[in-house]
Design a protein around this motif. Structure first.
Motif, mmCIF file in Angstrom:
data_model
loop_
_atom_site.group_PDB
_atom_site.id
_atom_site.type_symbol
_atom_site.label_atom_id
_atom_site.label_comp_id
_atom_site.label_asym_id
_atom_site.label_seq_id
_atom_site.Cartn_x
_atom_site.Cartn_y
_atom_site.Cartn_z
ATOM 1 N N ASP A 149 39.667 39.556 44.075
ATOM 2 C CA ASP A 149 41.042 39.737 44.243
ATOM 3 C C ASP A 149 41.199 41.059 45.076
ATOM 4 O OD1 ASP A 149 39.734 41.170 42.047
ATOM 5 O OD2 ASP A 149 41.377 41.591 40.984
ATOM 6 N N LYS A 150 40.211 42.069 45.033
ATOM 7 C CA LYS A 150 40.300 43.271 45.743
ATOM 8 C C LYS A 150 39.939 42.980 47.253
ATOM 9 C CE LYS A 150 38.916 46.443 41.970
ATOM 10 N NZ LYS A 150 38.691 45.276 41.064
ATOM 11 N N LEU A 151 38.973 41.983 47.554
ATOM 12 C CA LEU A 151 38.753 41.627 48.618
ATOM 13 C C LEU A 151 39.869 41.029 49.673
ATOM 14 C CD1 LEU A 151 35.321 40.063 48.134
ATOM 15 C CD2 LEU A 151 35.638 42.479 48.650
ATOM 16 N N ILE A 154 29.951 47.117 40.833
ATOM 17 C CA ILE A 154 30.296 45.661 41.132
ATOM 18 C C ILE A 154 31.648 45.457 40.801
ATOM 19 C CG2 ILE A 154 29.857 43.435 40.295
ATOM 20 C CD1 ILE A 154 27.054 44.335 39.061
ATOM 21 N N HIS A 155 32.325 46.294 40.135
ATOM 22 C CA HIS A 155 33.866 45.977 39.786
ATOM 23 C C HIS A 155 34.592 46.088 40.975
ATOM 24 C CE1 HIS A 155 33.579 50.112 39.334
ATOM 25 N NE2 HIS A 155 34.847 50.375 39.673
ATOM 26 N N ALA A 184 43.129 41.626 48.683
ATOM 27 C CA ALA A 184 44.006 42.632 48.871
ATOM 28 C C ALA A 184 43.991 43.327 50.143
ATOM 29 C CB ALA A 184 44.151 43.465 47.850
ATOM 30 N N ASP A 185 42.555 43.795 50.355
ATOM 31 C CA ASP A 185 42.311 44.488 51.628
ATOM 32 C C ASP A 185 42.821 43.909 52.993
ATOM 33 O OD1 ASP A 185 40.581 46.114 49.913
ATOM 34 O OD2 ASP A 185 38.809 45.196 50.773
ATOM 35 N N ILE A 186 42.778 42.550 52.986
ATOM 36 C CA ILE A 186 43.084 41.826 54.231
ATOM 37 C C ILE A 186 44.775 42.078 54.289
ATOM 38 C CG2 ILE A 186 42.889 39.690 55.492
ATOM 39 C CD1 ILE A 186 40.379 41.692 54.895
ATOM 40 N N ILE A 187 45.545 41.845 53.239
ATOM 41 C CA ILE A 187 46.765 41.896 52.940
ATOM 42 C C ILE A 187 47.209 43.182 53.350
ATOM 43 C CG2 ILE A 187 48.884 41.512 51.590
ATOM 44 C CD1 ILE A 187 47.776 39.151 52.094
ATOM 45 N N ARG A 202 34.380 37.414 38.269
ATOM 46 C CA ARG A 202 35.479 36.691 39.032
ATOM 47 C C ARG A 202 36.692 36.506 38.184
ATOM 48 N NH1 ARG A 202 32.507 32.472 39.649
ATOM 49 N NH2 ARG A 202 33.433 31.171 38.073
ATOM 50 N N PRO A 203 37.779 36.968 38.747
ATOM 51 C CA PRO A 203 39.102 36.530 38.262
ATOM 52 C C PRO A 203 39.349 35.093 37.983
ATOM 53 C CG PRO A 203 39.452 37.128 40.400
ATOM 54 C CD PRO A 203 37.939 37.391 40.246
#
Length: 288
Positions: A76-78, A70-71, A80-83, A219-220
């Motif tokens: 924030d990871k999702l 799940i982590h 960062a993928d797009i960046i 969620r962060p």
């Protein structure tokens, strides 16, 4: 249309590309339970208008990598993928267009990386802060979001959904859309995407559901400033079975430069049902 794989943020994403290499970059982010194919009615129109269109399978979906746990699916990871995709394209900024979960990622991008977005367009999903407030205060919206709670249960949603050749999922798509929106050829593509396997041998559906689990459980902190400074277009199919229209205007109220358009006859699957109207609105917005 070109299919390729791009390394970003420590994993490999499958991306469909079309349009001139020197055109303004547009990234189309699908939602649940779709994949890049959910934008098939928009890709050609945007590319033909001179835009460089990238439509990724987001992490956990279809042909993209499916990290375990799940982590691995926190917002924030999702984002960062797009960046990472924007960086790989060699661009400082992109217009990001999202539907459903793709719109959640897009809203979060606009809040946390506003300097990397030229424009933001979201379809049938409110600003994340508005969504969270309505989930706390609106029994009506909470009732519509029952399935998100169901997805928190370990293993059972995956087990039920995969039975009968994905009968529950195909039934849900058909029951929540206008008749004829998803034909049998479309559903075959979706079944194939849901059946892709990850490193543990589980189907993609498990990693797709982990998006819901991560947002609820890991969620962060919310961005400090809820205000969206990027020019924003919100398109909303008013017959949405999952998200009530009352959340749309409060979302635009959080935008410095925002526009809201309701399409009264459309459902949650607005870009499928009203492709011509959605394409026109997007092109007008990006050319303005």
């Amino acid at each position: 249309m070109l299919s390729r794989f791009i390394e970003t943020n420590g994993l490999r994403l499958h991306v469909m590309e079309k349009g001139p290499a020197d055109g303004p970059l547009v990234i189309l982010l699908h939602g649940f339970p779709e994949f890049w194919y959910g934008w098939r009615a928009q890709i050609d129109a945007l590319a033909d208008a001179g835009f460089r269109v990238w439509a990724p399978d987001q992490r956990g979906y279809n042909l993209s990598d499916k990290p375990v746990g799940i982590h691995a699916y926190t917002i924030d990871k999702l984002t960062a993928d797009i960046i990472g995709l924007i960086d790989t394209a060699g661009q400082e900024k992109a217009t990001v267009i999202g539907h459903d979960w793709g719109a959640v990622v897009a809203w979060w991008l606009a809040a946390t990386y506003p300097q990397r977005l030229a424009r933001l367009a979201c379809l049938n999903v409110p600003h994340y802060a508005v969504m969270l407030r309505f989930l706390r205060r609106s029994p009506h919206q909470l009732l519509h979001s029952w399935y998100a709670g169901f997805f928190q249960i370990p293993w059972l949603p995956e087990w039920l959904t995969e039975r009968g050749n994905w009968w529950l999922m195909t039934r849900a798509l058909r029951r929540t859309s206008r008749p004829g929106t998803f034909n049998e050829a479309d559903l075959r593509r979706y079944r194939q995407a849901w059946s892709q396997t990850g490193p543990t041998g589980d189907t993609a559906f498990r990693t797709m559901v982990n998006w819901y689990r991560a947002f609820a459980q890991q969620r962060p902190p919310l961005p400090a400033n809820e205000q969206i400074t990027v020019p924003t277009l919100l398109i909303w199919g008013a017959q949405d079975a999952f998200l009530i229209r009352d959340m749309a205007q409060p979302s635009i109220n959080l935008c410095v430069d925002g526009r809201l358009v309701f399409i009264e006859t459309a459902t949650h699957w607005v870009q499928h049902e009203e492709a011509h109207t959605v394409n026109r609105l997007l092109l007008e917005f990006m050319r303005h």
